[in-house]
Every structure is written in C-alpha cells, then in structure tokens.
Design a protein around this motif. Structure first.
Motif, PDB file in Angstrom:
ATOM      1  N   GLU A  37       0.804  -1.219   0.000  1.00 28.72           N
ATOM      2  CA  GLU A  37       0.000   0.000   0.000  1.00 28.72           C
ATOM      3  C   GLU A  37       0.839   1.273   0.000  1.00 28.72           C
ATOM      4  N   THR A  38       2.108   1.175   0.433  1.00 29.95           N
ATOM      5  CA  THR A  38       2.844   2.406   0.710  1.00 29.95           C
ATOM      6  C   THR A  38       4.266   2.473   0.167  1.00 29.95           C
ATOM      7  N   ALA A  39       4.891   1.339  -0.137  1.00 29.07           N
ATOM      8  CA  ALA A  39       6.338   1.325  -0.367  1.00 29.07           C
ATOM      9  C   ALA A  39       6.700   1.174  -1.842  1.00 29.07           C
ATOM     10  N   GLY A  40       7.863   1.709  -2.176  1.00 27.89           N
ATOM     11  CA  GLY A  40       8.422   1.544  -3.511  1.00 27.89           C
ATOM     12  C   GLY A  40       9.372   0.370  -3.600  1.00 27.89           C
ATOM     13  N   GLY A  41       9.819  -0.135  -2.436  1.00 24.29           N
ATOM     14  CA  GLY A  41      10.762  -1.241  -2.456  1.00 24.29           C
ATOM     15  C   GLY A  41      10.791  -2.010  -1.156  1.00 24.29           C
ATOM     16  N   ILE A  42      11.285  -3.226  -1.269  1.00 26.04           N
ATOM     17  CA  ILE A  42      11.510  -4.091  -0.107  1.00 26.04           C
ATOM     18  C   ILE A  42      12.919  -4.651  -0.221  1.00 26.04           C
ATOM     19  N   VAL A  43      13.687  -4.513   0.845  1.00 22.19           N
ATOM     20  CA  VAL A  43      14.961  -5.201   1.009  1.00 22.19           C
ATOM     21  C   VAL A  43      14.689  -6.267   2.058  1.00 22.19           C
ATOM     22  N   ILE A  44      14.916  -7.526   1.700  1.00 25.30           N
ATOM     23  CA  ILE A  44      14.554  -8.610   2.614  1.00 25.30           C
ATOM     24  C   ILE A  44      15.690  -9.606   2.773  1.00 25.30           C
ATOM     25  N   ASN A  45      16.023  -9.858   4.036  1.00 19.82           N
ATOM     26  CA  ASN A  45      16.894 -10.967   4.401  1.00 19.82           C
ATOM     27  C   ASN A  45      15.984 -11.955   5.116  1.00 19.82           C
ATOM     28  N   PRO A  46      15.448 -12.935   4.383  1.00 20.55           N
ATOM     29  CA  PRO A  46      14.473 -13.826   4.986  1.00 20.55           C
ATOM     30  C   PRO A  46      15.056 -14.903   5.886  1.00 20.55           C
ATOM     31  N   GLY A  47      16.381 -14.905   6.058  1.00 24.20           N
ATOM     32  CA  GLY A  47      17.000 -15.926   6.898  1.00 24.20           C
ATOM     33  C   GLY A  47      16.632 -17.306   6.379  1.00 24.20           C
ATOM     34  N   ALA A  48      16.381 -18.239   7.271  1.00 25.66           N
ATOM     35  CA  ALA A  48      16.072 -19.617   6.882  1.00 25.66           C
ATOM     36  C   ALA A  48      14.768 -19.732   6.091  1.00 25.66           C
ATOM     37  N   PHE A  49      13.879 -18.738   6.185  1.00 25.38           N
ATOM     38  CA  PHE A  49      12.653 -18.782   5.384  1.00 25.38           C
ATOM     39  C   PHE A  49      12.959 -18.715   3.883  1.00 25.38           C
ATOM     40  N   THR A  50      14.152 -18.258   3.538  1.00 26.05           N
ATOM     41  CA  THR A  50      14.595 -18.233   2.147  1.00 26.05           C
ATOM     42  C   THR A  50      14.361 -19.580   1.479  1.00 26.05           C
TER      43      THR A  50
ATOM     44  N   THR B 128      12.487 -22.177   2.549  1.00 25.28           N
ATOM     45  CA  THR B 128      11.297 -22.953   2.913  1.00 25.28           C
ATOM     46  C   THR B 128       9.967 -22.279   2.622  1.00 25.28           C
ATOM     47  N   SER B 129       9.939 -20.973   2.443  1.00 28.10           N
ATOM     48  CA  SER B 129       8.661 -20.265   2.502  1.00 28.10           C
ATOM     49  C   SER B 129       8.073 -19.889   1.144  1.00 28.10           C
ATOM     50  N   VAL B 130       7.154 -20.714   0.704  1.00 29.52           N
ATOM     51  CA  VAL B 130       6.349 -20.371  -0.464  1.00 29.52           C
ATOM     52  C   VAL B 130       5.409 -19.223  -0.096  1.00 29.52           C
ATOM     53  N   ALA B 131       4.994 -19.154   1.157  1.00 26.38           N
ATOM     54  CA  ALA B 131       4.085 -18.093   1.607  1.00 26.38           C
ATOM     55  C   ALA B 131       4.731 -16.713   1.467  1.00 26.38           C
ATOM     56  N   ILE B 132       6.001 -16.582   1.813  1.00 29.17           N
ATOM     57  CA  ILE B 132       6.697 -15.300   1.636  1.00 29.17           C
ATOM     58  C   ILE B 132       6.844 -15.000   0.143  1.00 29.17           C
ATOM     59  N   LEU B 133       7.160 -15.996  -0.660  1.00 28.71           N
ATOM     60  CA  LEU B 133       7.220 -15.802  -2.110  1.00 28.71           C
ATOM     61  C   LEU B 133       5.881 -15.298  -2.638  1.00 28.71           C
ATOM     62  N   ASP B 134       4.789 -15.923  -2.228  1.00 30.60           N
ATOM     63  CA  ASP B 134       3.458 -15.502  -2.686  1.00 30.60           C
ATOM     64  C   ASP B 134       3.171 -14.056  -2.297  1.00 30.60           C
ATOM     65  N   ALA B 135       3.540 -13.682  -1.072  1.00 34.46           N
ATOM     66  CA  ALA B 135       3.327 -12.299  -0.630  1.00 34.46           C
ATOM     67  C   ALA B 135       4.161 -11.331  -1.471  1.00 34.46           C
TER      68      ALA B 135
ATOM     69  N   SER C 268      16.579 -20.792  -3.159  1.00 32.03           N
ATOM     70  CA  SER C 268      15.834 -19.679  -2.570  1.00 32.03           C
ATOM     71  C   SER C 268      14.493 -19.515  -3.265  1.00 32.03           C
ATOM     72  N   PHE C 269      13.423 -19.622  -2.500  1.00 30.88           N
ATOM     73  CA  PHE C 269      12.106 -19.285  -3.035  1.00 30.88           C
ATOM     74  C   PHE C 269      12.018 -17.791  -3.326  1.00 30.88           C
ATOM     75  N   VAL C 270      12.617 -16.974  -2.462  1.00 30.05           N
ATOM     76  CA  VAL C 270      12.546 -15.512  -2.588  1.00 30.05           C
ATOM     77  C   VAL C 270      13.198 -15.044  -3.889  1.00 30.05           C
TER      78      VAL C 270
END
Length: 151
Positions: A67-80, A82-89, A115-117
């Motif tokens: 809703e508000t941002a132009g960018g995301i910098v993400i260090n997802p740690g171990a979720f890198t 394993t997480s399809v949910a973070i990828l979907d988001a 990495s899913f991300v």
C-alpha cells in the motif's frame, strides 16, 4: 513512486553479532539498522526496519508495503529456503525487491543454495556481509530514480 523502503529481517537475525560471528560477523542488527537509516537519509529514502522470527509477521509487513512502499529489502533468513508463503506475498508486491544474505549461501550447505525468494527478487546480494543491505538500498534508490526520470 514512493521512496519508502521496507527492510525486513527473518529468523535469528536478532542474534546477529552473537550467533556464529565467524559466518555473520560481529555487527549487530542494531548496527545494520543504524547504517541503513544513515544511508537512507543520504539517498532521500524513508525506511521501515523490522525483524521477526515469525513468518506471518514478515508476510503482514510485505502486505503493508503493498500500500505504501516503492521497495523491499529482505533478508528472509532460513525462510529463504522454505517459505512459499513469503514468495506468494512478494509476488503480490509491485515494487522492487532485493534479497540480502550476509554470507555467501552458495559456499555453504547444499540446502542453502535454493531460494524461493529469488524467484521474485529483482536482485540478490549474497556474501557482502552487512554491507549487502547498503548495496541493496543503493540499488532500490537507483531504480526509483530511474522510474521517476522515465515517467
């Protein structure tokens, strides 16, 4: 395009500087946040800096960023790895996404090579230590500047 950038950190990054310093260094997440805020000010960016060990919180912040941002910098740690949910988001976010890893994950255990991300990321910083966050912020700022100039 908004110059707000979310800097998101996944599990165990709250232990930065204490957990495996031979891999992740001696800087703390507080040090990383301080450096990100100083650089963001130079680049004309506003940042929201968050860390969570809970996947759903990272997803909620990604949704908020839509809703508000132009960018995301993400260090997802171990979720890198394993997480399809973070990828979907992240796939529902229209701005720039830069993935950051403090260590070079490709020199580590085999499971860290996937990495899913990365399937969504516009760029990946790995192996630059905590400086990777600053490189990522510089890239987001450049892309925001380029999109502004072309509009």
């Amino acid at each position: 395009m908004s110059r707000l950038v979310y800097v998101l950190n996944g599990p165990n990054l709250n232990l930065l500087g204490k957990r495996q310093p031979h891999i992740y260094g001696h800087e703390t997440l507080t040090d990383v946040e301080r450096d990100c805020r100083a650089l963001a000010a130079e680049l004309g960016l506003e940042i929201r800096f968050h860390q969570s060990n809970r996947e759903y919180e990272l997803i909620d912040w990604i949704h908020e960023a839509r809703e508000t941002a132009g960018g995301i910098v993400i260090n997802p740690g171990a979720f890198t790895h394993t997480s399809v949910a973070i990828l979907d988001a992240l796939n529902a976010f229209d701005g720039t996404v830069i993935e950051v890893h403090i260590s070079n994950v490709h020199k580590r255990e085999e499971f860290r090579h996937h990495s899913f991300v990365s399937k969504r990321a516009d760029g990946v910083m790995a192996g630059f230590g905590t400086q990777g966050y600053q490189l990522a912020l510089r890239r987001v700022a450049r892309l925001l500047d380029d999109s502004k100039a072309s509009s």
